[in-house]
Design an enzyme around this catalytic site. Structure first.
Site, PDB file in Angstrom:
ATOM      1  N   CYS A  61     -11.002   3.259   0.339  1.00  0.00           N
ATOM      2  CA  CYS A  61      -9.553   3.447   0.501  1.00  0.00           C
ATOM      3  C   CYS A  61      -9.174   2.663   1.749  1.00  0.00           C
ATOM      4  CB  CYS A  61      -9.230   4.926   0.674  1.00  0.00           C
ATOM      5  SG  CYS A  61      -7.548   5.260   1.286  1.00  0.00           S
ATOM      6  N   THR A  62      -8.112   1.870   1.653  1.00  0.00           N
ATOM      7  CA  THR A  62      -7.809   0.968   2.773  1.00  0.00           C
ATOM      8  C   THR A  62      -7.440   1.725   4.055  1.00  0.00           C
ATOM      9  OG1 THR A  62      -5.569   0.706   1.850  1.00  0.00           O
ATOM     10  CG2 THR A  62      -7.193  -1.000   1.343  1.00  0.00           C
ATOM     11  N   HIS A  63      -6.951   2.945   3.914  1.00  0.00           N
ATOM     12  CA  HIS A  63      -6.658   3.741   5.117  1.00  0.00           C
ATOM     13  C   HIS A  63      -7.922   4.006   5.944  1.00  0.00           C
ATOM     14  CE1 HIS A  63      -2.770   4.675   3.288  1.00  0.00           C
ATOM     15  NE2 HIS A  63      -2.419   5.325   4.382  1.00  0.00           N
TER      16      HIS A  63
ATOM     17  N   ASP B 164       0.881  -1.176   0.000  1.00  0.00           N
ATOM     18  CA  ASP B 164       0.000   0.000   0.000  1.00  0.00           C
ATOM     19  C   ASP B 164       0.915   1.222   0.000  1.00  0.00           C
ATOM     20  OD1 ASP B 164      -2.352   1.587   0.262  1.00  0.00           O
ATOM     21  OD2 ASP B 164      -2.016   1.741   2.414  1.00  0.00           O
ATOM     22  N   SER B 165       0.308   2.393  -0.181  1.00  0.00           N
ATOM     23  CA  SER B 165       1.100   3.616  -0.086  1.00  0.00           C
ATOM     24  C   SER B 165       1.550   3.864   1.351  1.00  0.00           C
ATOM     25  CB  SER B 165       0.262   4.792  -0.572  1.00  0.00           C
ATOM     26  OG  SER B 165      -0.867   4.929   0.275  1.00  0.00           O
TER      27      SER B 165
ATOM     28  N   TYR C  46      -0.703   8.490  -2.494  1.00  0.00           N
ATOM     29  CA  TYR C  46      -0.877   8.225  -3.922  1.00  0.00           C
ATOM     30  C   TYR C  46      -2.114   8.937  -4.480  1.00  0.00           C
ATOM     31  CZ  TYR C  46       2.208   4.021  -3.950  1.00  0.00           C
ATOM     32  OH  TYR C  46       3.247   3.126  -3.899  1.00  0.00           O
ATOM     33  N   GLY C  47      -3.111   9.068  -3.607  1.00  0.00           N
ATOM     34  CA  GLY C  47      -4.469   9.344  -4.077  1.00  0.00           C
ATOM     35  C   GLY C  47      -4.709  10.719  -4.659  1.00  0.00           C
TER      36      GLY C  47
ATOM     37  N   CYS D  36      -4.311  -1.555  -1.905  1.00  0.00           N
ATOM     38  CA  CYS D  36      -4.485  -0.117  -2.112  1.00  0.00           C
ATOM     39  C   CYS D  36      -5.463   0.058  -3.272  1.00  0.00           C
ATOM     40  CB  CYS D  36      -3.126   0.496  -2.457  1.00  0.00           C
ATOM     41  SG  CYS D  36      -3.200   2.238  -2.907  1.00  0.00           S
TER      42      CYS D  36
END
Ligand code: DGL
Length: 258
Positions: free
Chosen positions: A187-189, A9-10, A41-42, A73
């Site tokens: 978004c995985t965050h 992921d980022s 990244y987004g 991600c």
């Protein structure tokens, strides 16, 4: 060490996917790479995300001999997974995308909110998914600038402020006709802002993230490739980052007890 599964992921967001992967595949070894030196990244262009994704896949193959890759991600999946598939046809590959389809199945009001990064919201991949489902539900797609970064930096005040701002822009939430009853965390965050988001939208609204289906899909691919590792010995996790190692380890300890 047997060949590990690569997960990237980022930043720390993919730890939410790693958590589900470890629950589903406890005997597997994992190498987690957080590209925090190049995050977020987004809010960058596709070309940047594609370059970073290519470099990371190569690194994980060359230096760690990964037997499969989970792109944990949404942004990298949207911008680059089609290229990874072409360039690494022998590598079992799983991506994550916002769970619009499961949301349609769950929603009663037929109104669904989607929070994701600007790159994901603007991607052809999400547009195609949205177009295939737009007859079945109405979606409110919200780019959430700054939120992944605030979660990455563990900035609680900023997380609270941005969650409030974006849920206000998406809503009203609730179970009545015309209200949004399902919120997709694209978004995985954002899985790490679950409690803040649930408090803002109310207890009845369903939040959806993608860890478990991604973990099940990874198991299916490994089984099909005859690469599934079983046994009583728990697998190991190696944490790598292009950012600060101590910050990644603190996040892994906080969220995964690693
Ligand atoms: N965690 C990533 C995702 O799922 C993006 C975070 C970022 O903007 O770097 O989209």
């Amino acid at each position: 060490m047997a060949s590990p599964i690569g997960v990237f992921d980022s930043g720390v967001g993919g730890l939410s996917i790693l958590k589900a992967l470890r629950a589903e595949l406890p005997a597997e070894d994992f190498v987690y790479l957080a590209d925090a030196g190049f995050a977020p990244y987004g809010e960058r262009g596709d070309a940047f995300v594609i370059d970073r994704t290519r470099a990371i896949v190569q690194q994980l193959r060359d230096e760690h001999g990964i037997k499969a890759l989970v792109v944990a991600c949404n942004t990298a999946t949207a911008a680059a997974i089609h290229l990874v598939r072409v360039e690494h046809p022998d590598l079992p590959l799983v991506g994550v995308e916002p769970a619009l389809k499961p949301a349609v199945a769950l929603s009663k009001t037929g109104r669904i909110g989607v929070m994701a990064t600007r790159v994901t919201v603007g991607s052809a991949k999400l547009r195609a998914l949205h177009d295939s489902l737009k007859d079945q539900a109405e979606f409110v797609l919200q780019p959430c600038d700054g939120l992944a970064d605030a979660i990455q930096n563990h900035d609680d005040a900023q997380i609270g402020a941005l969650c409030a701002q974006y849920t206000r822009a998406i809503g009203p939430f609730g179970m009545q006709p015309g209200q949004i009853d399902t919120l997709v965390l694209g978004c995985t965050h954002y899985a790490f802002a679950w409690d803040e988001l649930q408090a803002l939208v109310g207890p009845d609204v369903r939040l959806i993230e993608t860890g478990e289906p991604v973990a099940r899909q990874t198991r299916r691919l490994l089984e099909a490739a005859g690469q599934l590792r079983q046994g009583a010995m728990p697998g190991r996790v190696t944490l790598l980052t292009t950012g600060e190692q101590a910050a990644l380890e603190a996040a892994a300890l906080r969220w995964l007890s690693l």
